[in-house]
Design an enzyme around this catalytic site. Structure first.
Site, PDB file in Angstrom:
ATOM      1  N   ARG A 134      -9.372   1.467   8.786  1.00 51.42           N
ATOM      2  CA  ARG A 134      -8.711   0.312   9.275  1.00 51.42           C
ATOM      3  C   ARG A 134      -9.777  -0.498   9.887  1.00 51.42           C
ATOM      4  O   ARG A 134      -9.734  -1.537  10.504  1.00 51.42           O
ATOM      5  CB  ARG A 134      -7.581   0.099   9.970  1.00 51.42           C
ATOM      6  CG  ARG A 134      -6.164  -0.204   9.294  1.00 51.42           C
ATOM      7  CD  ARG A 134      -5.223   0.078  10.151  1.00 51.42           C
ATOM      8  NE  ARG A 134      -3.812  -0.554  10.279  1.00 51.42           N
ATOM      9  CZ  ARG A 134      -2.996  -0.256   9.377  1.00 51.42           C
ATOM     10  NH1 ARG A 134      -3.031   0.923   8.790  1.00 51.42           N
ATOM     11  NH2 ARG A 134      -1.593  -0.772   9.158  1.00 51.42           N
ATOM     12  N   ARG A 137      11.644  -4.988   4.259  1.00 55.56           N
ATOM     13  CA  ARG A 137      11.482  -3.751   4.207  1.00 55.56           C
ATOM     14  C   ARG A 137      12.145  -2.737   4.810  1.00 55.56           C
ATOM     15  O   ARG A 137      12.612  -3.091   6.254  1.00 55.56           O
ATOM     16  CB  ARG A 137       9.966  -3.337   4.712  1.00 55.56           C
ATOM     17  CG  ARG A 137       9.413  -1.911   4.527  1.00 55.56           C
ATOM     18  CD  ARG A 137       8.106  -1.774   4.388  1.00 55.56           C
ATOM     19  NE  ARG A 137       7.225  -2.267   5.503  1.00 55.56           N
ATOM     20  CZ  ARG A 137       5.940  -2.503   5.697  1.00 55.56           C
ATOM     21  NH1 ARG A 137       5.403  -2.017   4.802  1.00 55.56           N
ATOM     22  NH2 ARG A 137       5.423  -2.595   6.977  1.00 55.56           N
ATOM     23  N   LYS A 186       0.695  -1.155  -0.173  1.00 55.44           N
ATOM     24  CA  LYS A 186      -0.142  -0.035   0.103  1.00 55.44           C
ATOM     25  C   LYS A 186       1.024   1.271  -0.083  1.00 55.44           C
ATOM     26  O   LYS A 186       0.650   2.403  -0.760  1.00 55.44           O
ATOM     27  CB  LYS A 186      -1.063   0.067   1.251  1.00 55.44           C
ATOM     28  CG  LYS A 186      -1.934  -1.108   1.344  1.00 55.44           C
ATOM     29  CD  LYS A 186      -2.889  -0.767   2.326  1.00 55.44           C
ATOM     30  CE  LYS A 186      -1.931  -0.892   3.786  1.00 55.44           C
ATOM     31  NZ  LYS A 186      -1.569  -1.764   4.259  1.00 55.44           N
ATOM     32  N   ARG A 215       0.290  -7.943  13.774  1.00 55.58           N
ATOM     33  CA  ARG A 215      -0.200  -7.119  12.788  1.00 55.58           C
ATOM     34  C   ARG A 215      -1.211  -7.964  11.716  1.00 55.58           C
ATOM     35  O   ARG A 215      -2.329  -7.301  11.568  1.00 55.58           O
ATOM     36  CB  ARG A 215       0.540  -6.286  11.994  1.00 55.58           C
ATOM     37  CG  ARG A 215       0.944  -5.059  13.054  1.00 55.58           C
ATOM     38  CD  ARG A 215       2.539  -4.498  12.572  1.00 55.58           C
ATOM     39  NE  ARG A 215       2.243  -3.923  11.271  1.00 55.58           N
ATOM     40  CZ  ARG A 215       3.354  -3.681  10.530  1.00 55.58           C
ATOM     41  NH1 ARG A 215       4.333  -4.304  10.672  1.00 55.58           N
ATOM     42  NH2 ARG A 215       3.207  -2.887   9.262  1.00 55.58           N
ATOM     43  N   ARG A 240      11.700  -0.972  10.628  1.00 57.85           N
ATOM     44  CA  ARG A 240      10.869  -0.591  11.564  1.00 57.85           C
ATOM     45  C   ARG A 240      10.895  -1.548  12.616  1.00 57.85           C
ATOM     46  O   ARG A 240      10.744  -2.569  12.492  1.00 57.85           O
ATOM     47  CB  ARG A 240       9.359  -0.169  10.974  1.00 57.85           C
ATOM     48  CG  ARG A 240       9.236   0.905  10.321  1.00 57.85           C
ATOM     49  CD  ARG A 240       7.944   0.910   9.141  1.00 57.85           C
ATOM     50  NE  ARG A 240       6.894   0.294   9.892  1.00 57.85           N
ATOM     51  CZ  ARG A 240       5.442   0.465   9.302  1.00 57.85           C
ATOM     52  NH1 ARG A 240       5.577   0.718   8.009  1.00 57.85           N
ATOM     53  NH2 ARG A 240       4.448  -0.220   9.744  1.00 57.85           N
TER      54      ARG A 240
HETATM   55  P1  AMP Z   1       1.093   1.199   8.807  1.00 59.23           P
HETATM   56  O1  AMP Z   1       2.233   1.932   8.750  1.00 59.23           O
HETATM   57  O2  AMP Z   1       0.048   1.633   8.018  1.00 59.23           O
HETATM   58  O3  AMP Z   1       1.451  -0.386   9.008  1.00 59.23           O
HETATM   59  O4  AMP Z   1       0.687   1.339  10.388  1.00 59.23           O
HETATM   60  C1  AMP Z   1       1.625   1.328  11.324  1.00 59.23           C
HETATM   61  C2  AMP Z   1       0.827   1.196  12.761  1.00 59.23           C
HETATM   62  O5  AMP Z   1       0.180   2.488  12.971  1.00 59.23           O
HETATM   63  C3  AMP Z   1      -0.463   0.229  12.642  1.00 59.23           C
HETATM   64  O6  AMP Z   1       0.161  -1.106  12.964  1.00 59.23           O
HETATM   65  C4  AMP Z   1      -1.141   0.731  14.014  1.00 59.23           C
HETATM   66  O7  AMP Z   1      -0.570   0.574  14.963  1.00 59.23           O
HETATM   67  C5  AMP Z   1      -1.174   2.408  13.543  1.00 59.23           C
HETATM   68  N1  AMP Z   1      -2.006   2.699  12.493  1.00 59.23           N
HETATM   69  C6  AMP Z   1      -1.916   3.090  11.202  1.00 59.23           C
HETATM   70  N2  AMP Z   1      -3.036   3.407  10.639  1.00 59.23           N
HETATM   71  C7  AMP Z   1      -4.192   3.360  11.386  1.00 59.23           C
HETATM   72  C8  AMP Z   1      -5.628   3.299  11.523  1.00 59.23           C
HETATM   73  N3  AMP Z   1      -6.323   3.632  10.418  1.00 59.23           N
HETATM   74  N4  AMP Z   1      -6.228   2.967  12.705  1.00 59.23           N
HETATM   75  C9  AMP Z   1      -5.457   2.561  13.700  1.00 59.23           C
HETATM   76  N5  AMP Z   1      -4.141   2.261  13.916  1.00 59.23           N
HETATM   77  C10 AMP Z   1      -3.361   2.804  12.938  1.00 59.23           C
END
Ligand code: AMP
Length: 230
Positions: A96, A135, A21, A178, A167
């Site tokens: 999400r 990554r 994404k 996750r 990360r």
């Molecule tokens: P990502 O980079 O999109 O994988 O997001 C990393 C982390 O940020 C996720 O594992 C969540 O802890 C938090 N996060 C990001 N977007 C959301 C969302 N829309 N709702 C809740 N937590 C989020």
């Protein structure tokens, strides 16, 4: 499905962690001149800046759990309000949960907008795990993969020369959490948006260029649109 009108499109990239994404969201937004809004990136920036939001989000992120809906919805609402409503936007990592999707619908409706298309990027678990474990990202947000898209010099960004970051939430145990959270909380959005007639599925397993082409087609801009160079 109709071609989306040119101005103010709202595209959601939906899919499991590691499906691409971020990579595709950045490319799509650059190609089309749209804004790219990644809630993960916004949260990581808040964390780095040490804001109250960042401190609140930290424990959830480190555990691979979702940050509470109200926190995320406020963040996105503020972000969208600060940008011209005529500008297209690619949402990456948001919504999400179903409550987030409902809140997004309400925020957009206030401006006479709606979600135009939801692209579900799909890939098998084996590919996802390899993508996540490989990554690495630059502090500026450019994403590499040591298996599929390595930097020219291992460990350093091609653009800035800065050291790449692995990360904390890309470590195996958090990744498993996750993925489980995705299946439980986020996967129901597939049915939610399918019922709304805006969902398109794109195979996310191919190489970056191939997925990008399929994605452009899925958002209805592959042919005849004015496309800025990537
Ligand atoms: P990502 O980079 O999109 O994988 O997001 C990393 C982390 O940020 C996720 O594992 C969540 O802890 C938090 N996060 C990001 N977007 C959301 C969302 N829309 N709702 C809740 N937590 C989020």
């Amino acid at each position: 499905m109709d071609t989306i009108p040119p101005a103010g499109r709202v595209i959601i990239l939906l899919g499991s962690p590691g499906v691409g994404k971020g990579t595709q969201g950045i490319r799509l937004s650059r190609t089309m001149g749209w804004a790219h809004v990644s809630t993960g990136d916004l949260l990581r920036a808040a964390l780095k800046a040490g804001t109250a939001l960042g401190l609140e989000a930290r424990r959830f992120m480190e555990a691979g759990e979702l940050v509470p809906d109200d926190v995320i919805v406020d963040l996105v609402r503020e972000h969208l309000a600060a940008m011209p409503s005529g500008r297209g936007v690619v949402l990456d990592g948001f919504p999400r949960t179903v409550p987030q999707a409902e809140a997004l619908g309400a925020v957009l409706a206030e401006e006479g907008r709606r979600v135009d298309r939801v692209v579900l990027l799909e890939a098998g678990e084996e590919v996802l795990v390899k993508r996540i474990s490989g990554r690495r990202s630059s502090p500026g947000g450019r994403v590499y993969n040591v298996h599929f898209d390595p930097p020219r010099r291992a460990g350093y960004c091609d653009d800035t020369g800065e050291a790449l970051i692995h990360r904390a939430d890309d470590q195996p145990e958090t990744v498993r959490k996750r993925l489980a959270v995705y299946h439980e909380a986020t996967a129901p959005l597939v049915g939610y948006y399918d019922a709304g007639g805006v969902l398109v599925r794109v195979d996310g397993e191919g190489d970056i260029a191939r997925v990008q082409a399929a994605l452009l087609e899925a958002v209805g801009v592959a042919h005849g649109s004015t496309v800025a160079s990537d």
